[in-house]
Design a protein around this motif. Structure first.
Motif, PDB file in Angstrom:
ATOM      1  N   ALA A  99       0.847  -1.203   0.000  1.00 28.51           N
ATOM      2  CA  ALA A  99       0.000   0.000   0.000  1.00 28.51           C
ATOM      3  C   ALA A  99       0.880   1.250   0.000  1.00 28.51           C
ATOM      4  O   ALA A  99       0.648   2.183  -0.779  1.00 28.51           O
ATOM      5  CB  ALA A  99      -0.933  -0.005   1.209  1.00 28.51           C
ATOM      6  N   GLN A 100       1.920   1.274   0.851  1.00 24.18           N
ATOM      7  CA  GLN A 100       2.832   2.424   0.893  1.00 24.18           C
ATOM      8  C   GLN A 100       3.617   2.547  -0.408  1.00 24.18           C
ATOM      9  O   GLN A 100       3.777   3.645  -0.953  1.00 24.18           O
ATOM     10  CB  GLN A 100       3.793   2.289   2.074  1.00 24.18           C
ATOM     11  CG  GLN A 100       3.119   2.447   3.411  1.00 24.18           C
ATOM     12  CD  GLN A 100       4.018   2.057   4.567  1.00 24.18           C
ATOM     13  OE1 GLN A 100       5.142   1.589   4.382  1.00 24.18           O
ATOM     14  NE2 GLN A 100       3.516   2.229   5.788  1.00 24.18           N
ATOM     15  N   HIS A 101       4.105   1.422  -0.917  1.00 25.28           N
ATOM     16  CA  HIS A 101       4.893   1.418  -2.151  1.00 25.28           C
ATOM     17  C   HIS A 101       4.064   1.928  -3.324  1.00 25.28           C
ATOM     18  O   HIS A 101       4.517   2.790  -4.096  1.00 25.28           O
ATOM     19  CB  HIS A 101       5.398   0.000  -2.435  1.00 25.28           C
ATOM     20  CG  HIS A 101       6.163  -0.123  -3.702  1.00 25.28           C
ATOM     21  ND1 HIS A 101       5.551  -0.322  -4.917  1.00 25.28           N
ATOM     22  CD2 HIS A 101       7.480  -0.051  -3.957  1.00 25.28           C
ATOM     23  CE1 HIS A 101       6.465  -0.381  -5.868  1.00 25.28           C
ATOM     24  NE2 HIS A 101       7.653  -0.215  -5.313  1.00 25.28           N
ATOM     25  N   ASN A 102       2.862   1.404  -3.475  1.00 27.15           N
ATOM     26  CA  ASN A 102       2.019   1.812  -4.602  1.00 27.15           C
ATOM     27  C   ASN A 102       1.601   3.270  -4.499  1.00 27.15           C
ATOM     28  O   ASN A 102       1.527   3.969  -5.510  1.00 27.15           O
ATOM     29  CB  ASN A 102       0.796   0.898  -4.705  1.00 27.15           C
ATOM     30  CG  ASN A 102       1.174  -0.515  -5.100  1.00 27.15           C
ATOM     31  OD1 ASN A 102       2.288  -0.778  -5.541  1.00 27.15           O
ATOM     32  ND2 ASN A 102       0.253  -1.440  -4.922  1.00 27.15           N
ATOM     33  N   CYS A 103       1.352   3.744  -3.290  1.00 23.45           N
ATOM     34  CA  CYS A 103       0.998   5.147  -3.094  1.00 23.45           C
ATOM     35  C   CYS A 103       2.167   6.050  -3.519  1.00 23.45           C
ATOM     36  O   CYS A 103       1.984   7.023  -4.252  1.00 23.45           O
ATOM     37  CB  CYS A 103       0.639   5.394  -1.636  1.00 23.45           C
ATOM     38  SG  CYS A 103       0.190   7.097  -1.278  1.00 23.45           S
ATOM     39  N   ALA A 104       3.378   5.697  -3.069  1.00 26.02           N
ATOM     40  CA  ALA A 104       4.567   6.474  -3.443  1.00 26.02           C
ATOM     41  C   ALA A 104       4.792   6.419  -4.956  1.00 26.02           C
ATOM     42  O   ALA A 104       5.111   7.438  -5.588  1.00 26.02           O
ATOM     43  CB  ALA A 104       5.796   5.942  -2.710  1.00 26.02           C
ATOM     44  N   PHE A 105       4.586   5.240  -5.553  1.00 34.04           N
ATOM     45  CA  PHE A 105       4.774   5.077  -6.989  1.00 34.04           C
ATOM     46  C   PHE A 105       3.830   6.001  -7.767  1.00 34.04           C
ATOM     47  O   PHE A 105       4.268   6.742  -8.650  1.00 34.04           O
ATOM     48  CB  PHE A 105       4.530   3.615  -7.394  1.00 34.04           C
ATOM     49  CG  PHE A 105       4.572   3.390  -8.876  1.00 34.04           C
ATOM     50  CD1 PHE A 105       5.784   3.229  -9.521  1.00 34.04           C
ATOM     51  CD2 PHE A 105       3.407   3.343  -9.625  1.00 34.04           C
ATOM     52  CE1 PHE A 105       5.838   3.019 -10.896  1.00 34.04           C
ATOM     53  CE2 PHE A 105       3.446   3.140 -10.990  1.00 34.04           C
ATOM     54  CZ  PHE A 105       4.660   2.980 -11.624  1.00 34.04           C
ATOM     55  N   HIS A 106       2.554   5.972  -7.429  1.00 31.71           N
ATOM     56  CA  HIS A 106       1.581   6.795  -8.163  1.00 31.71           C
ATOM     57  C   HIS A 106       1.843   8.284  -7.960  1.00 31.71           C
ATOM     58  O   HIS A 106       1.744   9.066  -8.910  1.00 31.71           O
ATOM     59  CB  HIS A 106       0.155   6.430  -7.754  1.00 31.71           C
ATOM     60  CG  HIS A 106      -0.252   5.069  -8.226  1.00 31.71           C
ATOM     61  ND1 HIS A 106      -0.336   4.733  -9.551  1.00 31.71           N
ATOM     62  CD2 HIS A 106      -0.584   3.952  -7.537  1.00 31.71           C
ATOM     63  CE1 HIS A 106      -0.693   3.478  -9.679  1.00 31.71           C
ATOM     64  NE2 HIS A 106      -0.849   2.970  -8.466  1.00 31.71           N
ATOM     65  N   GLN A 107       2.194   8.672  -6.744  1.00 33.48           N
ATOM     66  CA  GLN A 107       2.470  10.083  -6.474  1.00 33.48           C
ATOM     67  C   GLN A 107       3.695  10.556  -7.257  1.00 33.48           C
ATOM     68  O   GLN A 107       3.658  11.605  -7.907  1.00 33.48           O
ATOM     69  CB  GLN A 107       2.682  10.298  -4.976  1.00 33.48           C
ATOM     70  CG  GLN A 107       2.906  11.742  -4.617  1.00 33.48           C
ATOM     71  CD  GLN A 107       3.070  11.950  -3.123  1.00 33.48           C
ATOM     72  OE1 GLN A 107       2.922  11.020  -2.342  1.00 33.48           O
ATOM     73  NE2 GLN A 107       3.394  13.158  -2.739  1.00 33.48           N
ATOM     74  N   GLU A 108       4.779   9.783  -7.211  1.00 36.16           N
ATOM     75  CA  GLU A 108       5.997  10.170  -7.918  1.00 36.16           C
ATOM     76  C   GLU A 108       5.795  10.142  -9.428  1.00 36.16           C
ATOM     77  O   GLU A 108       6.362  10.967 -10.154  1.00 36.16           O
ATOM     78  CB  GLU A 108       7.157   9.270  -7.499  1.00 36.16           C
ATOM     79  CG  GLU A 108       7.602   9.529  -6.067  1.00 36.16           C
ATOM     80  CD  GLU A 108       8.753   8.648  -5.634  1.00 36.16           C
ATOM     81  OE1 GLU A 108       9.603   8.308  -6.498  1.00 36.16           O
ATOM     82  OE2 GLU A 108       8.796   8.297  -4.439  1.00 36.16           O
ATOM     83  N   LYS A 109       4.990   9.214  -9.902  1.00 40.08           N
ATOM     84  CA  LYS A 109       4.709   9.136 -11.338  1.00 40.08           C
ATOM     85  C   LYS A 109       3.968  10.397 -11.804  1.00 40.08           C
ATOM     86  O   LYS A 109       4.325  10.987 -12.828  1.00 40.08           O
ATOM     87  CB  LYS A 109       3.876   7.890 -11.635  1.00 40.08           C
ATOM     88  CG  LYS A 109       3.543   7.697 -13.090  1.00 40.08           C
ATOM     89  CD  LYS A 109       2.744   6.416 -13.268  1.00 40.08           C
ATOM     90  CE  LYS A 109       2.173   6.305 -14.660  1.00 40.08           C
ATOM     91  NZ  LYS A 109       1.295   5.134 -14.791  1.00 40.08           N
ATOM     92  N   GLU A 110       2.955  10.817 -11.033  1.00 38.22           N
ATOM     93  CA  GLU A 110       2.217  12.034 -11.381  1.00 38.22           C
ATOM     94  C   GLU A 110       3.136  13.258 -11.362  1.00 38.22           C
ATOM     95  O   GLU A 110       3.058  14.107 -12.247  1.00 38.22           O
ATOM     96  CB  GLU A 110       1.032  12.240 -10.438  1.00 38.22           C
ATOM     97  CG  GLU A 110      -0.111  11.269 -10.667  1.00 38.22           C
ATOM     98  CD  GLU A 110      -0.719  11.363 -12.058  1.00 38.22           C
ATOM     99  OE1 GLU A 110      -0.946  12.496 -12.540  1.00 38.22           O
ATOM    100  OE2 GLU A 110      -0.944  10.306 -12.666  1.00 38.22           O
ATOM    101  N   GLU A 111       4.006  13.338 -10.353  1.00 41.52           N
ATOM    102  CA  GLU A 111       4.942  14.463 -10.263  1.00 41.52           C
ATOM    103  C   GLU A 111       5.900  14.470 -11.453  1.00 41.52           C
ATOM    104  O   GLU A 111       6.211  15.522 -12.007  1.00 41.52           O
ATOM    105  CB  GLU A 111       5.713  14.405  -8.947  1.00 41.52           C
ATOM    106  CG  GLU A 111       4.858  14.709  -7.732  1.00 41.52           C
ATOM    107  CD  GLU A 111       5.564  14.406  -6.410  1.00 41.52           C
ATOM    108  OE1 GLU A 111       6.747  13.978  -6.432  1.00 41.52           O
ATOM    109  OE2 GLU A 111       4.924  14.587  -5.363  1.00 41.52           O
ATOM    110  N   PHE A 112       6.362  13.287 -11.839  1.00 36.08           N
ATOM    111  CA  PHE A 112       7.279  13.166 -12.978  1.00 36.08           C
ATOM    112  C   PHE A 112       6.586  13.631 -14.259  1.00 36.08           C
ATOM    113  O   PHE A 112       7.141  14.422 -15.028  1.00 36.08           O
ATOM    114  CB  PHE A 112       7.755  11.718 -13.110  1.00 36.08           C
ATOM    115  CG  PHE A 112       8.641  11.472 -14.295  1.00 36.08           C
ATOM    116  CD1 PHE A 112       9.993  11.761 -14.239  1.00 36.08           C
ATOM    117  CD2 PHE A 112       8.113  10.963 -15.475  1.00 36.08           C
ATOM    118  CE1 PHE A 112      10.821  11.536 -15.339  1.00 36.08           C
ATOM    119  CE2 PHE A 112       8.932  10.736 -16.578  1.00 36.08           C
ATOM    120  CZ  PHE A 112      10.285  11.024 -16.507  1.00 36.08           C
TER     121      PHE A 112
END
Length: 193
Positions: A99-112
């Protein structure tokens, strides 16, 4: 119980609107009392009281893992309970990590994506209102960077995962041996009559 609380509070979404699917895997699960089930580990679902199987729910919207409500036999031995609790703890750890990993992934992907589009002078949405995207080559840069940045986390998770699952496998072997010996004693006793 601690594992069930951790699973409930582990950032997972509510799956109470979906029906769980039955599974006939061995073991036990989160339960307040022997022979009963706790309400679906925060899923808002309670399998039927007569069920003697584990129940597997739909994928969690944050971790993408399928939560399991474990069956608890009415006369669960201390060894069987230890196995069930180890399985619960493994499930809770996996739920938290993904849950933490996927949340960080989606957030960083949107920022990128936002930063790349901004550098090109583009908006997040095009003229038709559709969300703007990057090509596969540009996204490959993000995926490579994300994996490199999280390499140590993944290695630690893998080490912990192997430790937990070797423990579970060892306990499963012990439970199977105890059950086999119990069956042999019962058979020897009944054959002698």
């Amino acid at each position: 119980m601690a594992a069930a609380r951790a699973l409930r509070g582990g950032g997972g979404g509510s799956c109470s609107h979906r029906r769980l699917l039955s599974s006939s895997s061995a073991g036990g699960g989160p339960a307040a009392e022997r022979g009963k089930r706790q309400e679906g580990a925060g899923l808002g679902f309670r399998p039927p009281a007569h069920s003697r199987s584990d129940w597997i729910g739909p994928p969690d919207k944050h971790s993408n893992l399928r939560p399991v409500v474990f069956y608890v036999p009415p006369e669960e031995s201390p060894l069987e309970r230890q196995l069930r609790e180890a399985r619960q703890e493994a499930q809770a750890c996996d739920q938290r990590f993904w849950a933490q990993h996927n949340c960080a992934f989606h957030q960083e992907k949107e920022e990128f994506i936002y930063s790349r589009l901004k550098a090109k002078g583009l908006e997040m949405r095009d003229e038709t209102g559709k969300k703007a995207t990057l090509n596969a080559e540009e996204m490959a840069d993000f995926y490579k960077d994300f994996l490199s940045k999280n390499f140590r986390k993944h290695m630690q998770y893998n080490r912990d995962w192997y430790k937990r699952n070797f423990t579970i496998t060892f306990l499963m072997g012990q439970v199977a041996l105890v059950r086999a010996l119990r069956w042999l004693r019962w058979k020897k006793k009944n054959v002698g009559n």
